[in-house]
Scaffold this motif. Structure first.
Motif, PDB file in Angstrom:
ATOM      1  N   LEU A   8       0.855  -1.182   0.000  1.00 31.12           N
ATOM      2  CA  LEU A   8       0.000   0.000   0.000  1.00 31.12           C
ATOM      3  C   LEU A   8       0.891   1.232   0.000  1.00 31.12           C
ATOM      4  CD1 LEU A   8      -2.477  -1.225   2.736  1.00 31.12           C
ATOM      5  CD2 LEU A   8      -2.731  -1.397   0.265  1.00 31.12           C
ATOM      6  N   SER A   9       0.498   2.239  -0.776  1.00 27.12           N
ATOM      7  CA  SER A   9       1.341   3.427  -0.834  1.00 27.12           C
ATOM      8  C   SER A   9       0.491   4.689  -0.812  1.00 27.12           C
ATOM      9  CB  SER A   9       2.219   3.402  -2.085  1.00 27.12           C
ATOM     10  OG  SER A   9       1.449   3.558  -3.251  1.00 27.12           O
ATOM     11  N   GLU A  10       1.167   5.762  -0.488  1.00 30.91           N
ATOM     12  CA  GLU A  10       0.528   7.076  -0.448  1.00 30.91           C
ATOM     13  C   GLU A  10       1.592   8.093  -0.834  1.00 30.91           C
ATOM     14  OE1 GLU A  10      -2.571   9.258  -0.340  1.00 30.91           O
ATOM     15  OE2 GLU A  10      -2.970   7.553   0.980  1.00 30.91           O
ATOM     16  N   PHE A  85       8.409  -1.257   5.656  1.00 32.22           N
ATOM     17  CA  PHE A  85       7.846   0.089   5.544  1.00 32.22           C
ATOM     18  C   PHE A  85       8.950   1.007   5.032  1.00 32.22           C
ATOM     19  CE2 PHE A  85       5.890   3.738   8.289  1.00 32.22           C
ATOM     20  CZ  PHE A  85       5.239   4.260   7.188  1.00 32.22           C
ATOM     21  N   ARG A  86       8.679   1.767   3.984  1.00 29.66           N
ATOM     22  CA  ARG A  86       9.688   2.617   3.358  1.00 29.66           C
ATOM     23  C   ARG A  86       9.145   4.011   3.081  1.00 29.66           C
ATOM     24  NH1 ARG A  86      11.587  -1.837   3.961  1.00 29.66           N
ATOM     25  NH2 ARG A  86      13.151  -2.914   2.741  1.00 29.66           N
ATOM     26  N   VAL A  87      10.061   4.976   3.095  1.00 30.82           N
ATOM     27  CA  VAL A  87       9.788   6.314   2.584  1.00 30.82           C
ATOM     28  C   VAL A  87      10.702   6.497   1.381  1.00 30.82           C
ATOM     29  CG1 VAL A  87       9.830   8.789   3.030  1.00 30.82           C
ATOM     30  CG2 VAL A  87       9.243   7.213   4.887  1.00 30.82           C
ATOM     31  N   LEU A  88      10.105   6.761   0.228  1.00 34.30           N
ATOM     32  CA  LEU A  88      10.855   6.900  -1.010  1.00 34.30           C
ATOM     33  C   LEU A  88      10.809   8.343  -1.485  1.00 34.30           C
ATOM     34  CD1 LEU A  88       9.229   3.839  -2.797  1.00 34.30           C
ATOM     35  CD2 LEU A  88      11.357   3.855  -1.490  1.00 34.30           C
ATOM     36  N   ALA A  89      11.945   8.868  -1.883  1.00 29.23           N
ATOM     37  CA  ALA A  89      11.982  10.214  -2.454  1.00 29.23           C
ATOM     38  C   ALA A  89      11.333  10.184  -3.825  1.00 29.23           C
ATOM     39  CB  ALA A  89      13.421  10.700  -2.551  1.00 29.23           C
ATOM     40  N   VAL A  96       5.240   6.840   0.593  1.00 24.75           N
ATOM     41  CA  VAL A  96       5.422   5.836   1.639  1.00 24.75           C
ATOM     42  C   VAL A  96       4.840   4.535   1.120  1.00 24.75           C
ATOM     43  CG1 VAL A  96       5.534   7.418   3.612  1.00 24.75           C
ATOM     44  CG2 VAL A  96       3.316   6.612   2.836  1.00 24.75           C
ATOM     45  N   VAL A  97       5.551   3.448   1.387  1.00 28.45           N
ATOM     46  CA  VAL A  97       5.112   2.122   0.944  1.00 28.45           C
ATOM     47  C   VAL A  97       5.143   1.192   2.144  1.00 28.45           C
ATOM     48  CG1 VAL A  97       5.520   0.188  -0.622  1.00 28.45           C
ATOM     49  CG2 VAL A  97       6.060   2.522  -1.360  1.00 28.45           C
ATOM     50  N   LEU A 125      -1.449   9.935   7.772  1.00 24.14           N
ATOM     51  CA  LEU A 125      -0.061  10.409   7.774  1.00 24.14           C
ATOM     52  C   LEU A 125       0.104  11.515   6.731  1.00 24.14           C
ATOM     53  CD1 LEU A 125       2.905  10.082   8.729  1.00 24.14           C
ATOM     54  CD2 LEU A 125       3.153   8.313   6.965  1.00 24.14           C
ATOM     55  N   LYS A 126      -0.425  11.286   5.537  1.00 27.53           N
ATOM     56  CA  LYS A 126      -0.371  12.290   4.463  1.00 27.53           C
ATOM     57  C   LYS A 126      -1.057  13.581   4.909  1.00 27.53           C
ATOM     58  CE  LYS A 126      -2.387  13.079  -0.132  1.00 27.53           C
ATOM     59  NZ  LYS A 126      -1.253  13.294  -1.026  1.00 27.53           N
TER      60      LYS A 126
END
Length: 134
Positions: A8-10, A85-89, A96-97, A125-126
Motif C-alpha cells: 500500500l502506498s501514499e 515500511f519505506r519512505v521513497l523520495a 510511503v510504501v 499520515l499524508k
C-alpha cells in the motif's frame, strides 16, 4: 508458497527526509496510526503497544539515510511480525510504501480489514504532514 502481501502506498507532498523523521519517531504513532498507536508508550527503553493478549514490543530498524522504517512487532506469545515500511523520495515529494502480510489462518475479510486500516493510517499520515507548515 510465500506469505501473501499487499503493498500500500501514499504520495505525500513533503520531502522524503521530513516524512521519514516524523514517521520514524514511535511517539508519533498515536497521531497517524491510531489503531496501533493509541496505546503506544515507552517503558524501560522499549516501545510497547496493547494487542489482544497483552503488550507487544515494536522494534524499529536503526535510524538510516535510506528511508527504511521496517519494524518488528514482538507479540506476547513469542511470535514476531515483520513489517516492511519505506519512505521513497519522489523529487521534492515522497511516497510511503507499507507491506501488509497475511498472517497464518487469516480470512480474506480479516486481510481486507487489515489492509484497509493501514491505508487509512497512511492517508492520515499524508493529511498530518501536508497540513503542517513547511
Amino acid at each position: 508458497m510465500g506469505t501473501e502481501s499487499r503493498h500500500l502506498s501514499e504520495h505525500i507532498d513533503r520531502p522524503a527526509q521530513l516524512v521519514y523523521e516524523y514517521a520514524a519517531d514511535p511517539a508519533n504513532l498515536a497521531h497517524w496510526a491510531p489503531g496501533l498507536g493509541a496505546s503506544v508508550r515507552l517503558e524501560a527503553g522499549r516501545w510497547l503497544v496493547d494487542v489482544p493478549g497483552g503488550s507487544a514490543e515494536v522494534v524499529f530498524v536503526p535510524h538510516n539515510d535510506l528511508g527504511v522504517l521496517d519494524h518488528e512487532v514482538h507479540l506476547p506469545g513469542g511470535g514476531i511480525v515483520h513489517v516492511p515500511f519505506r519512505v521513497l523520495a519522489d523529487g521534492e515529494q515522497s511516497e510511503v510504501v507499507f507491506t501488509v502480510r497475511r498472517m497464518p489462518g487469516m480470512t480474506d475479510a480479516e486481510f481486507d480489514r487489515d489492509a484497509a486500516a493501514v491505508a487509512a493510517d497512511l492517508a492520515l499520515l499524508k493529511e498530518i504532514l501536508e497540513t503542517r507548515p513547511r
